[in-house]
Motif scaffolding. Structure first.
Motif, mmCIF file in Angstrom:
data_model
loop_
_atom_site.group_PDB
_atom_site.id
_atom_site.type_symbol
_atom_site.label_atom_id
_atom_site.label_comp_id
_atom_site.label_asym_id
_atom_site.label_seq_id
_atom_site.Cartn_x
_atom_site.Cartn_y
_atom_site.Cartn_z
ATOM 1 N N ASP A 1 0.831 -1.204 0.000
ATOM 2 C CA ASP A 1 0.000 0.000 0.000
ATOM 3 C C ASP A 1 0.868 1.258 0.000
ATOM 4 O OD1 ASP A 1 -2.764 1.289 0.564
ATOM 5 O OD2 ASP A 1 -1.471 2.111 2.131
ATOM 6 N N ASP A 2 0.541 2.211 -0.865
ATOM 7 C CA ASP A 2 1.354 3.427 -0.994
ATOM 8 C C ASP A 2 1.415 4.222 0.305
ATOM 9 O OD1 ASP A 2 1.981 2.892 -3.622
ATOM 10 O OD2 ASP A 2 0.397 4.155 -4.452
ATOM 11 N N GLU A 3 0.318 4.289 1.032
ATOM 12 C CA GLU A 3 0.317 5.039 2.293
ATOM 13 C C GLU A 3 1.209 4.373 3.327
ATOM 14 O OE1 GLU A 3 -3.521 5.956 3.835
ATOM 15 O OE2 GLU A 3 -4.218 6.923 1.987
ATOM 16 N N PHE A 4 1.199 3.067 3.355
ATOM 17 C CA PHE A 4 2.067 2.343 4.289
ATOM 18 C C PHE A 4 3.527 2.633 3.974
ATOM 19 C CE2 PHE A 4 4.594 -1.269 5.683
ATOM 20 C CZ PHE A 4 4.124 -1.511 6.960
ATOM 21 N N LEU A 5 3.899 2.556 2.701
ATOM 22 C CA LEU A 5 5.291 2.798 2.303
ATOM 23 C C LEU A 5 5.689 4.248 2.557
ATOM 24 C CD1 LEU A 5 5.323 0.718 -0.990
ATOM 25 C CD2 LEU A 5 6.523 0.163 1.132
ATOM 26 N N SER A 6 4.769 5.170 2.350
ATOM 27 C CA SER A 6 5.049 6.578 2.642
ATOM 28 C C SER A 6 5.351 6.762 4.128
ATOM 29 C CB SER A 6 3.856 7.443 2.223
ATOM 30 O OG SER A 6 4.070 8.793 2.561
ATOM 31 N N ASP A 7 4.636 6.025 4.965
ATOM 32 C CA ASP A 7 4.859 6.141 6.406
ATOM 33 C C ASP A 7 6.193 5.517 6.803
ATOM 34 O OD1 ASP A 7 3.749 7.241 8.791
ATOM 35 O OD2 ASP A 7 3.333 5.214 9.514
ATOM 36 N N VAL A 8 6.606 4.449 6.109
ATOM 37 C CA VAL A 8 7.939 3.883 6.347
ATOM 38 C C VAL A 8 9.003 4.933 6.074
ATOM 39 C CG1 VAL A 8 9.648 2.191 5.551
ATOM 40 C CG2 VAL A 8 7.272 1.491 5.903
ATOM 41 N N ASN A 9 8.838 5.683 4.991
ATOM 42 C CA ASN A 9 9.806 6.735 4.658
ATOM 43 C C ASN A 9 9.810 7.848 5.694
ATOM 44 O OD1 ASN A 9 11.113 5.986 2.137
ATOM 45 N ND2 ASN A 9 9.069 6.043 1.262
ATOM 46 N N ARG A 10 8.639 8.218 6.155
ATOM 47 C CA ARG A 10 8.564 9.273 7.177
ATOM 48 C C ARG A 10 9.257 8.812 8.453
ATOM 49 N NH1 ARG A 10 6.095 10.163 11.629
ATOM 50 N NH2 ARG A 10 4.830 8.262 11.466
ATOM 51 N N LYS A 11 8.967 7.589 8.886
ATOM 52 C CA LYS A 11 9.571 7.079 10.108
ATOM 53 C C LYS A 11 11.076 6.882 9.954
ATOM 54 C CE LYS A 11 6.374 3.836 10.474
ATOM 55 N NZ LYS A 11 5.474 2.758 10.957
ATOM 56 N N SER A 12 11.497 6.531 8.755
ATOM 57 C CA SER A 12 12.929 6.412 8.496
ATOM 58 C C SER A 12 13.639 7.736 8.715
ATOM 59 C CB SER A 12 13.161 5.937 7.057
ATOM 60 O OG SER A 12 14.523 6.042 6.707
ATOM 61 N N GLY A 13 13.044 8.830 8.208
ATOM 62 C CA GLY A 13 13.638 10.147 8.409
ATOM 63 C C GLY A 13 13.718 10.518 9.874
ATOM 64 N N LEU A 14 12.637 10.229 10.612
ATOM 65 C CA LEU A 14 12.605 10.510 12.048
ATOM 66 C C LEU A 14 13.679 9.712 12.781
ATOM 67 C CD1 LEU A 14 11.191 11.670 14.608
ATOM 68 C CD2 LEU A 14 9.672 9.663 14.513
ATOM 69 N N PHE A 15 13.764 8.421 12.478
ATOM 70 C CA PHE A 15 14.717 7.539 13.147
ATOM 71 C C PHE A 15 16.154 7.980 12.831
ATOM 72 C CE2 PHE A 15 15.400 2.705 14.087
ATOM 73 C CZ PHE A 15 15.999 3.042 15.296
ATOM 74 N N ARG A 16 16.404 8.261 11.569
ATOM 75 C CA ARG A 16 17.751 8.635 11.156
ATOM 76 C C ARG A 16 18.196 9.935 11.819
ATOM 77 N NH1 ARG A 16 20.326 6.714 5.900
ATOM 78 N NH2 ARG A 16 22.459 7.433 6.170
ATOM 79 N N GLN A 17 17.284 10.892 11.911
ATOM 80 C CA GLN A 17 17.617 12.171 12.549
ATOM 81 C C GLN A 17 18.036 11.952 13.997
ATOM 82 O OE1 GLN A 17 14.307 14.889 13.287
ATOM 83 N NE2 GLN A 17 15.596 16.632 12.700
ATOM 84 N N LYS A 18 17.277 11.123 14.708
ATOM 85 C CA LYS A 18 17.596 10.844 16.101
ATOM 86 C C LYS A 18 18.913 10.068 16.219
ATOM 87 C CE LYS A 18 12.813 10.890 17.789
ATOM 88 N NZ LYS A 18 13.017 11.995 18.762
ATOM 89 N N LEU A 19 19.156 9.167 15.288
ATOM 90 C CA LEU A 19 20.406 8.400 15.316
ATOM 91 C C LEU A 19 21.620 9.278 15.022
ATOM 92 C CD1 LEU A 19 19.269 5.137 13.484
ATOM 93 C CD2 LEU A 19 19.780 5.375 15.923
ATOM 94 N N GLU A 20 21.457 10.259 14.153
ATOM 95 C CA GLU A 20 22.556 11.195 13.882
ATOM 96 C C GLU A 20 22.943 11.939 15.164
ATOM 97 O OE1 GLU A 20 24.308 11.325 11.280
ATOM 98 O OE2 GLU A 20 23.122 10.705 9.553
ATOM 99 N N GLY A 21 21.951 12.282 15.966
ATOM 100 C CA GLY A 21 22.231 12.918 17.249
ATOM 101 C C GLY A 21 22.953 11.982 18.193
ATOM 102 N N LEU A 22 22.565 10.710 18.162
ATOM 103 C CA LEU A 22 23.219 9.695 18.992
ATOM 104 C C LEU A 22 24.693 9.554 18.602
ATOM 105 C CD1 LEU A 22 22.918 7.279 21.047
ATOM 106 C CD2 LEU A 22 22.436 5.850 19.040
ATOM 107 N N VAL A 23 24.967 9.510 17.305
ATOM 108 C CA VAL A 23 26.340 9.382 16.824
ATOM 109 C C VAL A 23 27.163 10.595 17.248
ATOM 110 C CG1 VAL A 23 27.771 9.351 14.744
ATOM 111 C CG2 VAL A 23 25.749 7.878 14.887
ATOM 112 N N ALA A 24 26.586 11.781 17.101
ATOM 113 C CA ALA A 24 27.306 13.007 17.470
ATOM 114 C C ALA A 24 27.626 13.044 18.964
ATOM 115 C CB ALA A 24 26.477 14.234 17.077
ATOM 116 N N ALA A 25 26.742 12.479 19.770
ATOM 117 C CA ALA A 25 26.932 12.510 21.218
ATOM 118 C C ALA A 25 27.914 11.448 21.708
ATOM 119 C CB ALA A 25 25.590 12.326 21.923
ATOM 120 N N HIS A 26 28.173 10.439 20.886
ATOM 121 C CA HIS A 26 29.039 9.333 21.321
ATOM 122 C C HIS A 26 30.042 8.985 20.218
ATOM 123 C CE1 HIS A 26 26.630 8.498 24.929
ATOM 124 N NE2 HIS A 26 25.588 8.784 24.173
ATOM 125 N N PRO A 27 30.974 9.891 19.923
ATOM 126 C CA PRO A 27 31.934 9.657 18.832
ATOM 127 C C PRO A 27 32.909 8.525 19.104
ATOM 128 C CG PRO A 27 32.522 11.629 20.080
ATOM 129 C CD PRO A 27 31.163 11.212 20.557
#
Length: 393
Positions: free
Chosen positions: A292-318
């Motif tokens: 379903d297109d809406e389901f896949l769109s939500d996967v992309n949205r959640k991916s962006g959210l997750f990645r943003q938070k993970l980038e912060g995690l990486v920056a905090a723990h080099p």
């Protein structure tokens, strides 16, 4: 004395008894947030009501008949896959490993029937994982995979990951196909650039050889498209699919164009269990949700959210992490001054499940329907694990 289960796994000291969505409950009652999903398998989480309903309904009707007969559920799932992909035809297996065996047979039989039986060689990429069968380990070619299991199935050549010039240089009168994962999973969450996948398709078209895509781990919505190659706007001749397609029930499939599959006539391949009513009923339910297109769109949205938070995690723990890599909800944390296995173990201490990979990478492969709140909680637990490792230095 050898244990009753052949000791080929290095298992964690955990025993999960039940699961609920993105959570697994250990025998002692602890609740673990699951960022592994059974190695990218449980795309709809644990105990999905949709999949329970499909399985239970079919279990009350018919479990197994073999492929001596028509199977209604198999036909329905094949039609869904053909309607939603490049493919003209589908063969169902029980696993990704079995898919590799058929893909190799299919491309070799293709050339045999064209009067070029000498075309048996397949070009693969270093760092690949195509299963643990004779064909799969020969295709991967890594020392870890092949040591002690010779003689290897001949006809495979490996080139450095992403080195298209090296691949082109190997193509000759004996070449049948190129096999590649659009995103290497076991190899350390390494995406092949879209332009490189396009170039591989063009190279195959130019030389007439076939392109096999292994989407066992990166397919079925994992990258935010139904299949990862769609991001590059190309299509394969043959594609291997498993893991997510069954949502936890053992199921795989080889998808192919009519041309690529032309040599596979009656009697050339078979499977007793492959595509049985139970597996295909579940697979059909998975496709109804994930395609379903809406389901896949939500996967992309959640991916962006997750990645943003993970980038912060990486920056905090080099001292623990170097970078975030991957696509969709197939993400990797490249570790720096610690071993990825230590990060996985620290995660267990903080009740979060991750999966190690090559190149010192921790894989994050959550259910595709993980919630925003669970993503936030996952990063909290990963941060605690990283802090624990920082403190231990």
């Amino acid at each position: 004395m050898i244990p009753s289960i052949l000791p080929t796994y290095n298992r964690a000291a955990l025993t999960f008894e039940t699961g609920e969505g993105s959570w697994m409950i250990e025998a002692d009652g602890r609740r673990f947030l699951d960022l592994g999903a059974g190695i990218a398998v449980n795309v709809l989480g644990h105990a999905s009501p949709v999949l329970i309903e499909a399985l239970t309904e079919q279990a009350g009707k018919l479990w197994h008949v073999s492929n001596l007969y028509n199977i209604t559920q198999q036909q329905a799932l094949a039609d869904k896959l053909v309607d939603n992909t490049f493919a003209d035809t589908v063969f169902f297996t029980n696993s990704g490993t079995e898919c590799c065996e058929l893909a190799v047979k299919m491309v070799r039989k293709y050339w045999h029937d064209k009067g070029q039986a000498e075309r048996v060689e397949i070009i693969a990429f270093e760092g690949a994982f195509h299963g643990r069968s004779s064909a799969g380990i020969a295709a991967a070619g890594s020392e870890k995979m092949v040591t002690g299991f010779g003689p290897l199935l001949p006809g495979f050549h490996q080139v450095p990951f992403g080195d298209l010039e090296a691949a082109k240089a190997l193509i000759g009168e004996h070449t049948a196909a190129i096999i590649v994962e659009p995103v290497q999973g076991e190899g350390g969450i390494r995406p092949l650039a879209d332009e490189d996948l396009k170039a591989l398709r063009a190279l195959c078209d130019e030389t007439g050889i076939l392109l096999i895509l292994d989407e066992v781990q990166c397919g079925v919505g994992r990258t935010g498209k139904l299949f990862a190659h769609e991001w590059a706007g190309v299509t394969p001749d043959v594609m291997m699919v498993a893991k997510g397609i069954g949502g936890g029930f053992p199921l795989g499939a080889v998808l192919a164009t009519e041309n690529a599959a032309s040599g596979m006539v009656a009697g050339t391949h078979g499977s007793t269990y492959g595509g049985n009513p139970l597996a295909c009923a579940v697979g059909g339910a998975v496709m109804d949700v994930v395609a379903d297109d809406e389901f896949l769109s939500d996967v992309n949205r959640k991916s962006g959210l997750f990645r943003q938070k993970l980038e912060g995690l990486v920056a905090a723990h080099p001292d623990v992490f170097e970078e975030v890599r991957g696509a969709g909800l197939m993400l990797g944390l490249k570790c720096s001054q610690v071993a990825c296995g230590d990060v996985v173990a620290a995660g267990y201490d903080n009740e979060v499940v991750t999966v190690p990979a090559a190149d010192n990478v921790v894989r994050l492969l959550p259910p595709l329907n993980i919630t925003d709140e669970e993503i936030a909680e996952a990063v909290v637990r990963l941060e605690k694990a990283a802090s624990q490792l920082d403190a231990g230095k």
